[in-house]
Design a protein around this motif. Structure first.
Motif, PDB file in Angstrom:
ATOM      1  N   UNK A   1       0.883  35.331  32.770  1.00  0.00           N
ATOM      2  CA  UNK A   1       0.721  35.906  31.444  1.00  0.00           C
ATOM      3  C   UNK A   1       1.416  37.250  31.292  1.00  0.00           C
ATOM      4  N   UNK A   2       1.936  37.794  32.367  1.00  0.00           N
ATOM      5  CA  UNK A   2       2.582  39.100  32.333  1.00  0.00           C
ATOM      6  C   UNK A   2       4.095  38.964  32.276  1.00  0.00           C
ATOM      7  N   UNK A   3       4.793  39.983  31.754  1.00  0.00           N
ATOM      8  CA  UNK A   3       6.254  39.969  31.776  1.00  0.00           C
ATOM      9  C   UNK A   3       6.764  39.896  33.211  1.00  0.00           C
ATOM     10  N   UNK A   4       7.998  39.410  33.424  1.00  0.00           N
ATOM     11  CA  UNK A   4       8.525  39.234  34.784  1.00  0.00           C
ATOM     12  C   UNK A   4       8.543  40.508  35.625  1.00  0.00           C
ATOM     13  N   UNK A   5       8.706  41.673  34.982  1.00  0.00           N
ATOM     14  CA  UNK A   5       8.790  42.919  35.749  1.00  0.00           C
ATOM     15  C   UNK A   5       7.429  43.381  36.271  1.00  0.00           C
ATOM     16  N   UNK A   6       6.350  42.772  35.786  1.00  0.00           N
ATOM     17  CA  UNK A   6       5.008  43.138  36.227  1.00  0.00           C
ATOM     18  C   UNK A   6       4.479  42.083  37.194  1.00  0.00           C
ATOM     19  N   UNK A   7       3.941  42.532  38.319  1.00  0.00           N
ATOM     20  CA  UNK A   7       3.386  41.606  39.298  1.00  0.00           C
ATOM     21  C   UNK A   7       1.963  42.027  39.652  1.00  0.00           C
ATOM     22  N   UNK A   8       1.113  41.045  39.881  1.00  0.00           N
ATOM     23  CA  UNK A   8      -0.263  41.269  40.330  1.00  0.00           C
ATOM     24  C   UNK A   8      -0.307  40.974  41.819  1.00  0.00           C
ATOM     25  N   UNK A   9      -0.871  41.882  42.600  1.00  0.00           N
ATOM     26  CA  UNK A   9      -0.889  41.715  44.059  1.00  0.00           C
ATOM     27  C   UNK A   9      -2.006  42.565  44.660  1.00  0.00           C
ATOM     28  N   UNK A  10      -2.298  42.359  45.959  1.00  0.00           N
ATOM     29  CA  UNK A  10      -3.264  43.223  46.630  1.00  0.00           C
ATOM     30  C   UNK A  10      -2.732  44.645  46.763  1.00  0.00           C
ATOM     31  N   UNK A  11      -3.638  45.595  46.838  1.00  0.00           N
ATOM     32  CA  UNK A  11      -3.256  46.964  47.180  1.00  0.00           C
ATOM     33  C   UNK A  11      -2.583  46.958  48.540  1.00  0.00           C
TER      34      UNK A  11
ATOM     35  N   UNK B   1     -14.903  42.124  52.169  1.00  0.00           N
ATOM     36  CA  UNK B   1     -15.773  42.709  51.162  1.00  0.00           C
ATOM     37  C   UNK B   1     -14.991  43.289  49.989  1.00  0.00           C
ATOM     38  N   UNK B   2     -13.879  43.965  50.275  1.00  0.00           N
ATOM     39  CA  UNK B   2     -13.129  44.684  49.242  1.00  0.00           C
ATOM     40  C   UNK B   2     -11.808  43.983  48.947  1.00  0.00           C
ATOM     41  N   UNK B   3     -11.582  43.718  47.664  1.00  0.00           N
ATOM     42  CA  UNK B   3     -10.345  43.088  47.221  1.00  0.00           C
ATOM     43  C   UNK B   3      -9.734  43.972  46.125  1.00  0.00           C
ATOM     44  N   UNK B   4      -9.154  45.090  46.549  1.00  0.00           N
ATOM     45  CA  UNK B   4      -8.522  46.002  45.595  1.00  0.00           C
ATOM     46  C   UNK B   4      -7.203  45.373  45.145  1.00  0.00           C
ATOM     47  N   UNK B   5      -7.051  45.221  43.852  1.00  0.00           N
ATOM     48  CA  UNK B   5      -5.913  44.500  43.278  1.00  0.00           C
ATOM     49  C   UNK B   5      -5.202  45.406  42.282  1.00  0.00           C
ATOM     50  N   UNK B   6      -3.881  45.321  42.241  1.00  0.00           N
ATOM     51  CA  UNK B   6      -3.105  46.197  41.365  1.00  0.00           C
ATOM     52  C   UNK B   6      -2.081  45.389  40.580  1.00  0.00           C
ATOM     53  N   UNK B   7      -1.599  45.996  39.507  1.00  0.00           N
ATOM     54  CA  UNK B   7      -0.427  45.513  38.782  1.00  0.00           C
ATOM     55  C   UNK B   7       0.669  46.547  38.985  1.00  0.00           C
ATOM     56  N   UNK B   8       1.806  46.094  39.496  1.00  0.00           N
ATOM     57  CA  UNK B   8       2.944  46.993  39.708  1.00  0.00           C
ATOM     58  C   UNK B   8       4.045  46.688  38.699  1.00  0.00           C
ATOM     59  N   UNK B   9       4.607  47.752  38.136  1.00  0.00           N
ATOM     60  CA  UNK B   9       5.804  47.625  37.312  1.00  0.00           C
ATOM     61  C   UNK B   9       6.997  47.790  38.245  1.00  0.00           C
ATOM     62  N   UNK B  10       7.645  46.692  38.615  1.00  0.00           N
ATOM     63  CA  UNK B  10       8.726  46.743  39.599  1.00  0.00           C
ATOM     64  C   UNK B  10       9.970  47.426  39.048  1.00  0.00           C
ATOM     65  N   UNK B  11      10.061  47.573  37.730  1.00  0.00           N
ATOM     66  CA  UNK B  11      11.218  48.253  37.147  1.00  0.00           C
ATOM     67  C   UNK B  11      11.205  49.739  37.473  1.00  0.00           C
ATOM     68  N   UNK B  12       9.995  50.297  37.636  1.00  0.00           N
ATOM     69  CA  UNK B  12       9.875  51.723  37.944  1.00  0.00           C
ATOM     70  C   UNK B  12       9.183  51.966  39.282  1.00  0.00           C
ATOM     71  N   UNK B  13       8.816  50.875  39.968  1.00  0.00           N
ATOM     72  CA  UNK B  13       8.197  50.976  41.287  1.00  0.00           C
ATOM     73  C   UNK B  13       6.888  51.773  41.252  1.00  0.00           C
ATOM     74  N   UNK B  14       6.062  51.527  40.227  1.00  0.00           N
ATOM     75  CA  UNK B  14       4.813  52.260  40.071  1.00  0.00           C
ATOM     76  C   UNK B  14       3.654  51.296  39.826  1.00  0.00           C
ATOM     77  N   UNK B  15       2.486  51.657  40.338  1.00  0.00           N
ATOM     78  CA  UNK B  15       1.255  50.929  40.065  1.00  0.00           C
ATOM     79  C   UNK B  15       0.718  51.399  38.717  1.00  0.00           C
TER      80      UNK B  15
END
Length: 297
Positions: A162-172, A212-226
């Motif tokens: 559901x996100x644009x290609x430049x955004x990825x969902x992944x583990x911290x 126990x902990x599943x910290x998840x982030x969305x990264x904008x790969x175009x700017x290399x930032x969470x």
């Protein structure tokens, strides 16, 4: 006894490239001056195609300010490690600068950071040697230490597309220290001045086999930032019908992003699916900023 790690060469970076390669590593290192033999802190960005730029600060790197060190990885350079004149020193031998071959000496604040830089440089160099820099980016991603197994996301959530290609969902992952993860959290609460070693120590404790902990982030790969994050926390309880439950908490979306509702929806739905995959009988969302429970989701 100094150890040798791999071979490569660094030359002046080529400007005007049609494609901007993704960043494989960035962060501060200290470089020894060529004429005045002092140490200067520089914020380096290494890209998958070999571009290796140094800036005076992280802020200048993000604003495309003047490049202080304009290099590019090529072939036939040797990396040598030393513990003198500083701990965690390494030398990149054979850098091409203005048509001349020179050496450059660096040191990092921790041994772990030095190994990460050497591994990143060597991986990029190996990929360039076979004419495929994209493999460097993929290999670095596979080596990166993550909070949990990314295959749990790949096999569970139907919302990742559901996100644009430049955004990825992944583990911290550990490198998120340099990708603005703590700065993102500070938008919601005061995280304090957490050093990189402290971040690494806490990360490893949370990523222990307790599941126990599943910290998840969305990264904008175009700017290399969470740009957003949320955490699934699982817990066991004495209940035969539902021995494990999951709680979604610590949802933070970058204040500057216009698609905040979409990012929150993707994170919540992704972690709901992740909880089911991990064996939770139910997953509930907690609005930690307000101290209230949003209810079953």
């Amino acid at each position: 006894m100094p150890s040798r790690v791999g071979s490569a060469a660094i030359g002046e970076a080529t400007q005007g490239s049609k494609e901007v390669a993704p960043i494989v590593k960035e962060g501060y290192m200290f470089k020894r001056g060529e004429y005045i033999r002092n140490w200067r802190a520089r914020y380096y960005i290494l890209r998958a195609d070999g571009v290796f730029h140094g800036f005076k600060s992280k802020e200048e790197a993000q604003t495309s300010a003047e490049i202080q060190n304009d290099f590019m990885l090529q072939e036939d350079v040797t990396i040598v490690t030393h513990e003198k004149p500083k701990l965690n020193t390494f030398i990149v031998q054979g850098i091409i600068l203005r048509g001349m071959q020179v050496d450059r000496i660096y040191y990092t604040e921790t041994a772990e950071d030095r190994e990460e830089w050497i591994s990143a440089i060597q991986t990029v160099v190996d990929a360039l040697g076979v004419g495929n820099w994209r493999s460097a980016f993929n290999e670095l991603g596979e080596r990166e230490e993550k909070m949990y197994d990314i295959s749990l996301l790949n096999s569970s959530s139907k919302t990742l597309n559901d996100l644009p290609p430049k955004l990825i969902v992944r583990p911290l992952q550990l490198s998120d220290y340099d990708k603005g993860f703590l700065e993102l959290l500070s938008q919601r609460s005061n995280t304090g001045n957490i050093s990189k070693p402290e971040f690494r120590s806490l990360f490893k404790k949370m990523a222990s086999p307790s599941n126990t902990y599943y910290v998840t982030v969305v990264e904008d790969t175009a700017i290399n930032r969470v740009i957003s994050t949320a955490t699934l926390v699982t817990e066991l309880q004495f209940n035969q019908r539902s021995p494990m439950v999951g709680w979604i908490k610590d949802i933070v979306i970058d204040n500057s992003k216009e698609n905040q509702p979409q990012l929150k929806n993707v994170l919540v739905n992704t972690l709901k699916d992740l909880g089911v995959t991990c064996g939770c009988s139910r997953v509930e969302s907690i609005n930690t900023s307000l101290g209230t429970q949003d209810g079953d989701i």
